[in-house]
Design a protein around this motif. Structure first.
Motif, PDB file in Angstrom:
ATOM      1  N   ALA A  42      13.917  10.853  -9.000  1.00  0.00           N
ATOM      2  CA  ALA A  42      12.645  11.365  -9.511  1.00  0.00           C
ATOM      3  C   ALA A  42      11.813  10.253 -10.129  1.00  0.00           C
ATOM      4  O   ALA A  42      10.928  10.486 -10.936  1.00  0.00           O
ATOM      5  CB  ALA A  42      12.904  12.464 -10.534  1.00  0.00           C
TER       6      ALA A  42
ATOM      7  N   GLU B 121       7.869  10.421 -10.384  1.00  0.00           N
ATOM      8  CA  GLU B 121       7.283  11.246 -11.442  1.00  0.00           C
ATOM      9  C   GLU B 121       7.453  10.596 -12.807  1.00  0.00           C
ATOM     10  O   GLU B 121       6.546  10.626 -13.643  1.00  0.00           O
ATOM     11  CB  GLU B 121       7.968  12.608 -11.472  1.00  0.00           C
ATOM     12  CG  GLU B 121       7.465  13.578 -10.441  1.00  0.00           C
ATOM     13  CD  GLU B 121       8.249  14.864 -10.539  1.00  0.00           C
ATOM     14  OE1 GLU B 121       7.672  15.861 -10.981  1.00  0.00           O
ATOM     15  OE2 GLU B 121       9.441  14.851 -10.192  1.00  0.00           O
TER      16      GLU B 121
ATOM     17  N   THR C 101       6.510   7.366   1.712  1.00  0.00           N
ATOM     18  CA  THR C 101       6.742   7.469   0.272  1.00  0.00           C
ATOM     19  C   THR C 101       6.442   6.140  -0.414  1.00  0.00           C
ATOM     20  O   THR C 101       5.861   6.101  -1.503  1.00  0.00           O
ATOM     21  CB  THR C 101       8.199   7.894   0.008  1.00  0.00           C
ATOM     22  OG1 THR C 101       8.430   9.112   0.708  1.00  0.00           O
ATOM     23  CG2 THR C 101       8.458   8.091  -1.454  1.00  0.00           C
TER      24      THR C 101
ATOM     25  N   TRP D 169       1.833  13.174  -9.577  1.00  0.00           N
ATOM     26  CA  TRP D 169       2.762  13.012  -8.456  1.00  0.00           C
ATOM     27  C   TRP D 169       3.523  14.316  -8.263  1.00  0.00           C
ATOM     28  O   TRP D 169       4.191  14.784  -9.169  1.00  0.00           O
ATOM     29  CB  TRP D 169       3.738  11.870  -8.754  1.00  0.00           C
ATOM     30  CG  TRP D 169       4.630  11.548  -7.597  1.00  0.00           C
ATOM     31  CD1 TRP D 169       5.634  12.340  -7.110  1.00  0.00           C
ATOM     32  CD2 TRP D 169       4.599  10.385  -6.771  1.00  0.00           C
ATOM     33  NE1 TRP D 169       6.216  11.737  -6.032  1.00  0.00           N
ATOM     34  CE2 TRP D 169       5.613  10.541  -5.799  1.00  0.00           C
ATOM     35  CE3 TRP D 169       3.808   9.233  -6.746  1.00  0.00           C
ATOM     36  CZ2 TRP D 169       5.854   9.577  -4.822  1.00  0.00           C
ATOM     37  CZ3 TRP D 169       4.064   8.278  -5.784  1.00  0.00           C
ATOM     38  CH2 TRP D 169       5.072   8.444  -4.833  1.00  0.00           C
TER      39      TRP D 169
ATOM     40  N   ALA E 207       6.520  15.693  -6.347  1.00  0.00           N
ATOM     41  CA  ALA E 207       7.650  15.086  -5.644  1.00  0.00           C
ATOM     42  C   ALA E 207       8.301  16.069  -4.687  1.00  0.00           C
ATOM     43  O   ALA E 207       8.140  17.279  -4.808  1.00  0.00           O
ATOM     44  CB  ALA E 207       8.687  14.599  -6.649  1.00  0.00           C
TER      45      ALA E 207
ATOM     46  N   PRO F 222      11.576  17.370  -7.359  1.00  0.00           N
ATOM     47  CA  PRO F 222      11.052  17.009  -8.686  1.00  0.00           C
ATOM     48  C   PRO F 222      12.119  16.862  -9.758  1.00  0.00           C
ATOM     49  O   PRO F 222      13.206  17.421  -9.661  1.00  0.00           O
ATOM     50  CB  PRO F 222      10.132  18.174  -9.023  1.00  0.00           C
ATOM     51  CG  PRO F 222       9.813  18.808  -7.732  1.00  0.00           C
ATOM     52  CD  PRO F 222      11.011  18.630  -6.879  1.00  0.00           C
TER      53      PRO F 222
ATOM     54  N   ASP G 152       4.417  14.183  -2.000  1.00  0.00           N
ATOM     55  CA  ASP G 152       5.402  13.600  -1.092  1.00  0.00           C
ATOM     56  C   ASP G 152       6.102  14.727  -0.335  1.00  0.00           C
ATOM     57  O   ASP G 152       6.879  15.468  -0.911  1.00  0.00           O
ATOM     58  CB  ASP G 152       6.401  12.783  -1.912  1.00  0.00           C
ATOM     59  CG  ASP G 152       7.307  11.950  -1.028  1.00  0.00           C
ATOM     60  OD1 ASP G 152       7.043  11.897   0.189  1.00  0.00           O
ATOM     61  OD2 ASP G 152       8.275  11.386  -1.555  1.00  0.00           O
TER      62      ASP G 152
END
Lengths: 540, 519
Positions: free
Chosen positions: A220, A223, B359, B391, B393, B396, B473
């Motif tokens: 992660a 983030e 990515t 962002w 993800a 996440p 992403d």
């Protein structure tokens, strides 16, 4: 650890590796060297002490006693022992490592051959980094065990010699020392287990916990970086770090406690010998120093004991792998399957048919291709001739199908290595022809090392799309009756895609191969003559 | 850390050894004189206790010191690997190897090698000094063997170091090959190449074994030097003392030597070499620790706390993104150059097959990977403000906290009403209804949440952050068709109010973009 504690049914690592003659000879010579080194060290100290004390007694007794004291033999023996010990120790190290390295090479190749025989559909999955890294660790633990093997007879020889020298100072002295030495390995083993088992286990757990949590965080990362969450995440990781630190500090203290116990035990042996020696000071000096050296020698056993828990764990895992048998085929291998009809659900296709599997993204098309390739088991209603897919062994499937998978796995090695995987005895012309069909020949010709270019971890210098086409060329080279292609043109520009589809069509025409295609792009679908809806094969 | 002060306590060990040796020497002399050995037995016992105590002390103190140092490394490395700008993308496994395994090697180095090195510096001379109290000639003899020993170690040690470095390289390469082939067993079996690859593995492993034996010779030679001098030291001391006590030296003994003094010197002689043996035993930790430090060096920026949450500068509002000639390169792989622009609202798709660098390109735009060339600017030509970037993800981040806290990670001040509104917008309300609202406790594994729900939490977090440029992403990868359609619709909706850059290989989603950039 002592040999007695080993369960009789358990194979020793040496039995596991089935030592060759040369390996056995190496280990034997290593063992002799270890014994010579241990005895050399023990006698060096003991005789030095005896010589010194005898010399002092004779010196004090006057000229005649000095003349009667044979100093030539002991002083020569001392020098000889000093050299013997050095040479023997060197020999022990070299020979035991030689044996261990050879043994490990055998284990690796045997293990690999054993694993390679398995059916992918039922074999232990070692494709994840964690599993293969653990395998390497297990093999290394085994190596350590072989290296230490000659020390055991060396330690025992030192103990026996220590008792024998103590016997010169009286039977009581020898008896007490023998008792102390006999108890020592067990006491040390028991204490090691008691003191280290919990913290070692705790440390391993904490390390695993920290690693898996950190891996979650690392996945992660985008983030965490974008939102500036580093302090928050470090707070989160502080707990497993603290747990790991505490366990490791405890383990380290336990190691210190074990070393301290050895020191105290050595002193105890010296004290007991000094208190019970009854045949004069010179022999007492001999006995004391020999006793200390014997305890020190036995401590080498303890170092093995210290690691035994984790070594046992490794041994168990390796034995499980080495015990794998090749799966017996459900039926005798059928060499005529290549002419058989491929039944996909209700539809049947003869050799050379070209079929597309159709259905929405995520509906299981890739799974069906992998099942055909023998990479996973599947209950899909697929038959080859009269045989259900599940009844075909992997060797049969691999003789029928050549897959170019979606993720295009490549071996670490050169481009040619990857192509040669497909078939024995491929020459450069064959490789270039296949690369031409895959529209990769010009790109590879431009590389400075051409076919010998080594591929890096991510397949570099090839891009994602180029890796894909290399895997396509490899599947072509396999020369199987059926080609399985999963999104062969994904990520290609329109011109290259058109060229690749055209050449692939020619190739299929020329070789008469069948095709099972998965593609969401329209152009490759022009190659096929029939379509099979995926929902007739897979129920999600 | 240059040293570990716990190593100083090895001095107590030498004092203990001296007491023990005195006990031996006194005990044997007492036997000669027919006196009681009792006080000497006490000396033996107390010497042993002192030694045991010093071992315990070193082992108790060294680890916390080493851990304090290792934790500084760990914090810096983790902060940089998780939040800093890297030169190339790292897999989570490679990142963990750096942050967990290499830091572990540094800790071992600190706990085992550094204390041993301190004691190797003063230990031999200290032991010789104590021996000099009994017999200065013996001390001179030991000092004499120490000098050729050190010279021998320098020569043999250098050869051994080179040899072991070569061995390490060969073994690393071998285990790399072995691991690779093991991992690709399904592929190898699929092409029926088991036997060929097995032969290749066998010849490679045996080849490395043979080469390793050859280089190990040199490594063991340096240990042999150590052994030889420590054995010869004992022998010389014994022979000198014996002849001196017999009065057979061809010259007058330069010092009055008694049995007690001689025996003390003899018993202490091995102690001169013990610190060096301890050091040799920690050689592996030294090597691994130094290799780890070298590997971590590129990831320890001199600037403290990389990517600390930036102070909310009086930032200009976001008006658009301009990417000019963006090129990423590592190893022999090159991505780009890419040039494109994105307005303050709209959707741009970045497409390409798995492994083509989608990515990594997003990460470069977010400032998390340093590009090899090119510029990432806002529409006015100023560098892009990282505080404008959200962002979303593929998988996440979930922290052990409530769902509320997890959604609001990037907007800690958000009200429940705002959080609920966003949660409803991304389609999380079924979860809220089923699992007890925003107070739902989430563990670090995200147990009980599906991949799709997890993805939605990431989207909610990105929306709630209020940041005007959203990087997504693979927002629809691995989702069932209905979920993928919902997410696609949501992204379309979002694109009317903010700028979205979406990395995807989902054709329906890419088709909705104003622009598709193929990698």
């Amino acid at each position: 650890m002592s040999p007695q504690t080993r369960a009789p049914a358990r194979l020793t690592p040496i039995e596991m590796v089935r030592p060759t003659g040369a390996l056995r000879a190496s280990l034997r010579a290593g063992t002799l060297s270890a014994i010579a080194a241990a005895l050399g060290g023990l006698f060096l100290l003991g005789i030095s002490g005896w010589f010194l004390t005898g010399a002092a007694v004779a010196g004090a007794a006057g000229f005649a006693a000095v003349q009667a004291f044979n100093y030539l033999i002991p002083s020569a023996a001392i020098r000889l022992l000093a050299i013997t010990r050095t040479v023997a120790r060197y020999g022990e190290r070299l020979l035991s490592h030689k044996a261990a390295l050879t043994a490990m090479a055998d284990v690796r190749s045997r293990l690999f051959a054993r694993l390679a025989m398995q059916d992918t559909r039922s074999a232990p999955n070692l494709s994840a980094g964690e599993a293969s890294a653990r395998l390497i660790g297990d093999i290394d633990a085994l190596e350590d065990l072989v290296v230490r093997q000659p020390t055991r007879p060396g330690s025992l020889a030192a103990a026996l010699a220590g008792v024998a020298l103590a016997a010169l100072s009286g039977w009581l002295c020898a008896l007490v020392l023998a008792l102390l030495l006999a108890v020592f390995p067990f006491a040390l083993g028991a204490l090691s287990r008691r003191w280290t088992r919990t913290p070692a286990h705790e440390a391993a757990e904490a390390l695993g916990d920290l690693r898996s949590r950190y891996v979650d965080m690392a996945q992660a990362r985008a983030e965490i970086a974008a939102y500036g969450l580093v302090p928050r995440v470090l707070d989160e990781l502080a707990l497993p770090v603290a747990r790991l630190d505490a366990a490791r500090a405890r383990l380290f203290r336990a190691e210190g406690a074990i070393a301290a116990f050895q020191l105290v035990y050595g002193a105890l042996a010296a004290i007991v010998v000094l208190a019970t020696a009854s045949r004069g000071p010179a022999l007492a000096a001999l006995a004391i120093l020999a006793a200390s050296a014997a305890v020190e020698g036995l401590a080498a056993l303890a170092r093995t004991a210290f690691r035994q828990a984790s070594v046992d764990e490794s041994l168990r895992r390796l034995e499980d792998l080495l015990a794998l048998d090749a799966p017996a085929p459900a039926a005798p291998i059928d060499v005529n399957l290549s002419a058989s009809t491929l039944h996909l659900g209700a539809q049947a296709f003869g050799p050379g048919a070209r079929i597309a599997l159709t259905g929405p993204s995520g509906s299981g098309k890739t799974i069906v291709l992998e099942a055909l390739a023998g990479l996973r088991s599947s209950a899909a209603p697929i038959r080859i001739g009269e045989r259900a897919l599940a009844q075909c062994c992997e060797a049969e499937l691999s003789a029928l199908f050549a897959l170019s998978a979606q993720d295009a796995p490549l071996l670490a090695g050169s481009i040619a290595d990857n192509l040669r995987l497909a078939h024995t005895g491929l020459d450069e012309t064959a490789m270039r022809t296949a690369l031409h069909v895959a529209c990769l020949d010009e790109r590879i010709a431009r590389l400075p090392h051409g076919l010998d270019t080594r591929l890096g971890e991510d397949g570099a210098p090839l891009s994602g799309g180029e890796r894909k086409r290399l895997s396509l060329a490899r599947a072509l080279l396999a020369g199987r009756p059926w080609l399985l292609l999963d999104e062969p043109t994904e990520g290609l520009d329109a011109a290259t895609e058109a060229r690749l589809v055209e050449r692939l069509g020619d190739w299929l025409e020329r070789t008469g191969s069948g095709l099972v295609l998965v593609s969401h792009r329209p152009h490759p679908l022009t190659l096929v003559h029939a379509r099979v809806a995926i929902d007739t094969l897979v129920t999600l | 850390m240059k040293s570990n002060k716990a190593g100083h306590f090895w001095a107590l060990d030498i004092v203990g050894a001296a007491l023990f040796s005195a006990g031996l020497a006194g005990g044997v002399s007492a036997l000669v004189a027919h006196q009681t050995t009792l006080p000497w037995l006490a000396a033996l016992a107390s010497g042993a206790v002192l030694r045991a105590g010093s071992v315990g002390l070193v082992h108790t103190l060294a680890m916390p010191i080493a851990q304090r140092d290792a934790n500084v490394w760990r914090t810096n490395i983790m902060a940089h690997l998780l939040g800093g700008r890297l030169d190339r993308p790292l897999t989570a496994g490679a990142s963990a190897a750096l942050a967990v395994d290499h830091v572990h090697a540094i800790e071992e180095h600190g706990a085992r090698f550094l204390p041993a090195r301190i004691s190797a510096v003063f230990g031999p001379l200290f032991a010789i000094g104590l021996i000099a109290l009994a017999s200065w000639v013996c001390a001179l003899i030991l000092l004499g063997t120490l000098i050729p020993f050190i010279i021998g170690m320098i020569f043999a040690g250098t050869a051994a170091r080179r040899a072991s470095e070569r061995q390490l390289e060969a073994l690393t390469a071998l285990s790399g090959l072995f691991v690779d082939r093991i991992r690709h067993l399904p592929l190898i079996r699929h092409f029926a190449a088991q036997e060929r690859i097995a032969r290749q593995v066998e010849s490679a492993t045996h080849d490395v074994a043979q080469r390793t034996v050859a280089v190990l010779r040199a490594a063991f030679l340096s240990s042999a030097v150590l052994e030889f001098f420590s054995a010869i030291a004992v022998a010389l001391v014994a022979v000198y003392c014996g002849f001196a006590l017999l009065g057979l030296l061809p010259f007058t003994p330069p010092e009055p030597l008694t049995l007690a003094r001689a025996f003390f010197a003899l018993a202490m002689a091995p102690e001169v070499y013990l610190p060096m043996r301890r050091l040799a035993a920690a050689y592996h930790e030294k090597q691994m620790g130094e290799a780890a430090k070298a590997a971590l060096e590129p990831y320890t920026p001199t600037a403290p706390a990389p990517n600390a949450p930036e102070a909310p500068a009086p930032a200009a509002p976001f008006t658009g993104l301009r990417v000019e000639g963006l090129t990423l390169a590592w190893d022999a792989l090159t991505i780009g150059p890419l040039t494109f622009a994105l307005d303050a609202q709209g959707l741009v798709a970045l497409t390409g097959p798995t492994g083509s660098g989608k990515t990594s390109t997003l990460a470069a735009i977010a400032g998390q990977i340093a590009p090899a060339a090119g510029a990432i600017l806002d529409s006015r030509g100023a560098p892009l403000d990282p505080a404008h970037i959200a962002w979303a993800a593929q998988r996440p981040l979930l922290l052990p906290a409530t769902l509320r806290e997890n959604i609001a990670l990037a907007a800690p001040g958000a009200t429940d009403a705002a959080i609920l509104a966003v949660a409803a917008r991304v389609g999380l309300d079924p979860v809220l209804a089923r699992r007890g609202g925003l107070d739902l406790a989430i563990d670090h594994r995200g147990s009980g949440l599906s991949g799709g729900e997890r993805r939605r939490i990431g989207l909610a977090r990105a929306i709630l952050s209020g940041r005007p440029l959203m990087l997504c992403d693979e927002p629809t990868a691995d989702l069932d068709a209905a979920s993928a359609a919902q997410i696609t619709a949501l992204l379309c909706d979002l694109a009317s109010e903010r700028a979205l850059l979406v990395a995807t290989h989902d054709a329906p989603l890419a088709a909705l973009a104003q622009q598709e950039i193929a990698l």
